[in-house]
Write a protein that holds these residues in place. Structure first.
Motif, mmCIF file in Angstrom:
data_model
loop_
_atom_site.group_PDB
_atom_site.id
_atom_site.type_symbol
_atom_site.label_atom_id
_atom_site.label_comp_id
_atom_site.label_asym_id
_atom_site.label_seq_id
_atom_site.Cartn_x
_atom_site.Cartn_y
_atom_site.Cartn_z
ATOM 1 N N UNK A 88 -2.572 16.078 -0.530
ATOM 2 C CA UNK A 88 -3.002 15.855 -0.031
ATOM 3 C C UNK A 88 -2.954 15.182 1.103
ATOM 4 N N UNK A 89 -3.974 13.843 0.300
ATOM 5 C CA UNK A 89 -4.225 13.274 0.978
ATOM 6 C C UNK A 89 -3.343 11.709 0.586
ATOM 7 N N UNK A 90 -3.042 11.997 -0.523
ATOM 8 C CA UNK A 90 -1.935 10.803 -0.679
ATOM 9 C C UNK A 90 -0.701 11.051 -0.324
ATOM 10 N N UNK A 103 0.269 8.239 2.882
ATOM 11 C CA UNK A 103 1.837 7.718 2.933
ATOM 12 C C UNK A 103 2.380 7.435 4.673
ATOM 13 N N UNK A 104 1.660 8.918 5.424
ATOM 14 C CA UNK A 104 1.623 8.211 6.750
ATOM 15 C C UNK A 104 0.795 7.416 7.502
ATOM 16 N N UNK A 150 0.926 2.063 10.412
ATOM 17 C CA UNK A 150 0.799 0.829 9.866
ATOM 18 C C UNK A 150 2.153 -0.270 10.361
ATOM 19 N N UNK A 151 2.520 0.037 8.911
ATOM 20 C CA UNK A 151 3.681 -1.108 9.206
ATOM 21 C C UNK A 151 4.363 -0.455 10.434
ATOM 22 N N UNK A 152 4.692 0.477 10.885
ATOM 23 C CA UNK A 152 6.082 0.429 12.367
ATOM 24 C C UNK A 152 5.229 -0.482 13.290
ATOM 25 N N UNK A 153 3.869 -0.305 13.792
ATOM 26 C CA UNK A 153 3.283 -0.922 14.268
ATOM 27 C C UNK A 153 3.407 -2.179 14.019
ATOM 28 N N UNK A 154 2.936 -2.956 13.376
ATOM 29 C CA UNK A 154 3.265 -4.352 12.691
ATOM 30 C C UNK A 154 4.475 -4.725 12.308
ATOM 31 N N UNK A 155 5.154 -3.889 12.543
ATOM 32 C CA UNK A 155 6.904 -4.248 12.748
ATOM 33 C C UNK A 155 7.199 -4.427 14.310
ATOM 34 N N UNK A 156 6.761 -3.241 15.100
ATOM 35 C CA UNK A 156 7.253 -3.795 16.611
ATOM 36 C C UNK A 156 6.845 -4.869 16.857
ATOM 37 N N UNK A 185 0.904 -1.721 -0.117
ATOM 38 C CA UNK A 185 -0.190 0.167 -0.033
ATOM 39 C C UNK A 185 0.799 1.229 -0.082
ATOM 40 N N UNK A 186 2.197 1.498 1.251
ATOM 41 C CA UNK A 186 2.399 2.606 0.921
ATOM 42 C C UNK A 186 3.337 2.495 -0.391
ATOM 43 N N UNK A 187 3.083 1.382 -1.235
ATOM 44 C CA UNK A 187 4.567 1.438 -2.044
ATOM 45 C C UNK A 187 3.089 2.306 -4.092
ATOM 46 N N UNK A 188 2.232 2.062 -3.273
ATOM 47 C CA UNK A 188 1.216 2.492 -4.613
ATOM 48 C C UNK A 188 1.107 4.021 -4.018
ATOM 49 N N UNK A 189 0.577 4.105 -2.972
ATOM 50 C CA UNK A 189 0.746 5.589 -2.462
ATOM 51 C C UNK A 189 2.395 6.061 -3.329
ATOM 52 N N UNK A 190 3.348 6.082 -2.954
ATOM 53 C CA UNK A 190 4.037 6.606 -3.304
ATOM 54 C C UNK A 190 3.613 7.051 -4.562
#
Length: 279
Positions: free
Chosen positions: A177-179, A183-184, A189-195, A145-150
């Motif tokens: 702005x929404x995109x 990304x944020x 979500x990635x940071x939380x899941x990695x933790x 999802x991060x890749x797609x939004x980027x």
């Protein structure tokens, strides 16, 4: 249950018709990284999400927002096509540069959609479900999802520079702005899941299960001319999970055998043994 509201998420206006810009906008509507892709990607991830409800709810929130973005782009493309005619197609093609790059106005806007948006890219390639990622693994999906939004935000930013229509730019600024927020969101979500799970996907296959192959998890193999790649953290730093240090292998040697395949049956017509007469 989905419910359509007539008002758009943000105001959509144009300063005047611009069929060429309408064609360009098709890319961020129905291209590989367009709004149709993120809409379907987030919705399917949400539909299929198992367990932790906050992730499912978040995916459904953003996926539903993307439905609105698809509608906004269709409205924008339709306004840019107002008044377009077959004569405009011919006029656009008289500019050699435009004709070479764009081939004139998208004829499908005239023939197929009747001056409306299409589920296609800027070159007319139909949108397809192969663009989306919905694996059932939350961390893998959030990274996609991060890749797609980027990629999507990058393309909108490029189109922003291609037009001087301030009303269109105002709409694109809202999308940019929404995109940026999305990304944020995926980063959080990635940071939380990695933790929770660790940084490597899938966490259910731990490093120790690799057994004798663990050594290969830390080696960077130099397989192209030059050694500039040795200067990166991927070659001399530590693994993100702290499990080991990377090693730069400047002159790697193959560790496997030369494959020797059996000659197939003559009936398969490989022509590897043609000394015998045909039966």
């Amino acid at each position: 249950m989905f419910r359509h509201q007539k008002e758009l998420q943000f105001e959509v206006k144009v300063d005047g018709p611009d069929p060429m810009l309408a064609r360009q906008l098709q890319e961020v509507l129905g291209g590989q990284f367009g709004e149709m892709t993120v809409m379907m990607q987030y919705l399917f991830q949400g539909f299929n999400c198992r367990g932790e409800e906050k992730y499912k709810d978040m995916l459904m929130d953003i996926g539903t927002e993307e439905i609105g973005h698809v509608e906004m782009l269709c409205a924008l493309i339709s306004q840019l096509l107002d008044g377009a005619s077959p004569e405009d197609q011919a006029d656009a093609a008289t500019d050699p540069t435009m004709a070479a790059i764009m081939g004139g106005i998208n004829p499908q806007h005239l023939i197929v959609s009747g001056l409306g948006g299409l589920p296609t890219s800027s070159t007319g390639v139909p949108w397809n479900g192969g663009y989306i990622v919905s694996s059932g693994n939350l961390l893998a999906d959030m990274r996609s999802n991060l890749h797609a939004e980027s990629q999507g935000r990058l393309q909108v930013a490029r189109i922003y520079q291609m037009t001087k229509d301030e009303s269109v730019r105002a709409t694109l600024r809202k999308m940019l702005a929404r995109d940026r927020y999305h990304q944020y969101q995926w980063m959080a979500a990635i940071k939380e899941l990695e933790e929770k799970k660790g940084v490597v996907v899938p966490a259910s296959f731990p490093a120790e299960a690799e057994m004798e192959s663990q050594e290969q998890a830390y080696e960077f193999w130099n397989l192209s001319d030059g050694k500039e790649s040795s200067e990166g953290l991927w070659a001399t730093g530590s693994a993100p999970d702290g499990s080991g240090d990377f090693v730069y292998v400047g002159e790697p040697e193959p560790k496997g055998q030369i494959p020797k395949l059996s000659v197939p049956l003559e009936s398969l017509q490989h022509d590897l043994n043609i000394n015998k007469s045909f039966k």
